[in-house]
Design a protein around this motif. Sequence first.
Motif, short mmCIF file in Angstrom:
data_model
loop_
_atom_site.label_atom_id
_atom_site.label_comp_id
_atom_site.label_asym_id
_atom_site.label_seq_id
_atom_site.Cartn_x
_atom_site.Cartn_y
_atom_site.Cartn_z
N ILE A 4 15.22 -64.94 -77.50
CA ILE A 4 14.93 -65.42 -78.95
C ILE A 4 15.37 -64.10 -79.86
O ILE A 4 15.16 -63.03 -79.66
N ASP A 5 16.15 -64.57 -80.78
CA ASP A 5 16.54 -63.54 -81.96
C ASP A 5 15.58 -64.21 -83.26
O ASP A 5 15.51 -65.32 -83.47
N GLY A 6 15.07 -62.94 -83.38
CA GLY A 6 13.89 -63.43 -84.79
C GLY A 6 14.33 -62.57 -85.94
O GLY A 6 14.95 -61.60 -85.81
N TYR A 7 14.04 -63.27 -87.11
CA TYR A 7 14.50 -62.74 -88.34
C TYR A 7 13.27 -62.78 -89.29
O TYR A 7 12.55 -63.78 -89.37
N LEU A 8 13.02 -61.71 -89.98
CA LEU A 8 12.08 -61.73 -91.23
C LEU A 8 12.96 -61.85 -92.51
O LEU A 8 13.82 -60.51 -92.66
N LYS A 93 19.65 -64.17 -72.21
CA LYS A 93 20.28 -63.30 -73.13
C LYS A 93 21.84 -63.05 -73.01
O LYS A 93 22.47 -62.91 -73.88
N ALA A 94 22.33 -63.32 -71.64
CA ALA A 94 23.72 -63.53 -71.36
C ALA A 94 24.03 -64.57 -72.34
O ALA A 94 25.47 -64.52 -72.90
N ALA A 95 23.65 -65.79 -72.29
CA ALA A 95 24.14 -66.84 -73.07
C ALA A 95 24.19 -66.35 -74.54
O ALA A 95 25.06 -66.99 -75.44
N ARG A 96 23.18 -65.73 -74.85
CA ARG A 96 23.03 -65.35 -76.39
C ARG A 96 24.41 -64.33 -76.75
O ARG A 96 24.93 -64.53 -77.77
N ASP A 97 24.23 -63.46 -76.00
CA ASP A 97 25.49 -62.50 -76.11
C ASP A 97 26.80 -63.32 -76.47
O ASP A 97 27.56 -62.82 -77.19
N ALA A 98 27.34 -64.07 -75.22
CA ALA A 98 28.38 -64.91 -75.69
C ALA A 98 28.44 -65.62 -76.70
O ALA A 98 29.56 -65.86 -77.37
N GLY A 99 27.46 -66.43 -76.73
CA GLY A 99 27.31 -67.47 -77.84
C GLY A 99 27.38 -66.89 -79.16
O GLY A 99 28.04 -67.17 -80.31
N VAL A 125 14.61 -58.19 -91.45
CA VAL A 125 14.26 -57.32 -90.40
C VAL A 125 14.87 -58.38 -89.14
O VAL A 125 14.44 -59.39 -89.26
N ALA A 126 15.19 -57.79 -88.12
CA ALA A 126 15.52 -58.68 -86.93
C ALA A 126 15.41 -57.82 -85.59
O ALA A 126 15.34 -56.62 -85.54
N GLY A 127 15.27 -58.71 -84.45
CA GLY A 127 15.08 -58.19 -83.22
C GLY A 127 15.37 -59.19 -82.26
O GLY A 127 15.09 -60.48 -82.36
N GLY A 128 15.59 -58.85 -81.12
CA GLY A 128 15.72 -59.88 -79.97
C GLY A 128 14.51 -59.39 -78.96
O GLY A 128 14.04 -58.44 -78.67
N PHE A 129 14.07 -60.94 -78.43
CA PHE A 129 12.98 -61.11 -77.70
C PHE A 129 13.20 -61.77 -76.33
O PHE A 129 13.92 -62.82 -76.51
N THR A 130 12.57 -61.23 -75.44
CA THR A 130 12.27 -62.29 -74.18
C THR A 130 11.01 -62.58 -74.22
O THR A 130 9.99 -61.91 -74.89
N ARG A 131 10.69 -63.96 -73.69
CA ARG A 131 9.38 -64.45 -73.94
C ARG A 131 8.48 -63.76 -73.05
O ARG A 131 8.95 -63.63 -71.76
N LEU A 132 7.29 -63.61 -73.43
CA LEU A 132 6.44 -62.89 -72.62
C LEU A 132 5.40 -64.00 -72.07
O LEU A 132 4.89 -63.97 -70.91
N MET A 133 4.99 -64.88 -73.00
CA MET A 133 4.10 -66.10 -72.64
C MET A 133 4.52 -67.39 -73.38
O MET A 133 4.92 -67.03 -74.57
N MET A 134 4.00 -68.38 -73.13
CA MET A 134 4.31 -69.69 -73.83
C MET A 134 3.01 -70.60 -73.60
O MET A 134 2.81 -70.83 -72.43
N PHE A 135 2.49 -70.97 -74.49
CA PHE A 135 1.34 -72.01 -74.29
C PHE A 135 1.79 -73.49 -74.94
O PHE A 135 2.14 -73.76 -75.98
#
Length: 141
Positions: A4-8, A93-99, A125-135
């Motif tokens: 996930i790329d996240g932005y504020l 992340k690989a798909a994100r980097d290429a895309g 404000v931006a950051g890259g995230f890997t999913r920790l959990m999902m409900f």
Amino acid sequence: MTYIDGYLIPIATDKLDAYKAFSEKIASVYREYGAIRIVDCLLDPGDDDGKQFHADEARDALADAGPLRDFIAAADAGPGETVILSWTEWPSKAARDAGLKKALSDPRVQPKPDEEMLFEGRRLVAGGFTRLMMFQEHRAG
């Protein structure tokens, strides 16, 4: 694993319609290059005074920690501005980097010389995230 790329994004409220058009254009290009989902959320107008927190009880329980930061403070939004919380979901992340590399070099996402800037890049404000959990949503019945 999903990335996930996240932005504020602090943005002037009078530029929201222009932001929507911009985001629709960007989203279509990002999806062409592999993004799964693009989500833009607008800060609830009831939470726009800089003193809100999602639950009074939580705010009270954390009172000893000092003042809590809300999205307005985190985004450094000022008078006449609101906050957009946005994220782009990629398969990995690989798909994100290429895309993302392809998307950002696509002429359709490059600003035109006569286009007005919708927000200040230095305050994004931006950051890259890997999913920790999902409900998943639970539906009664």
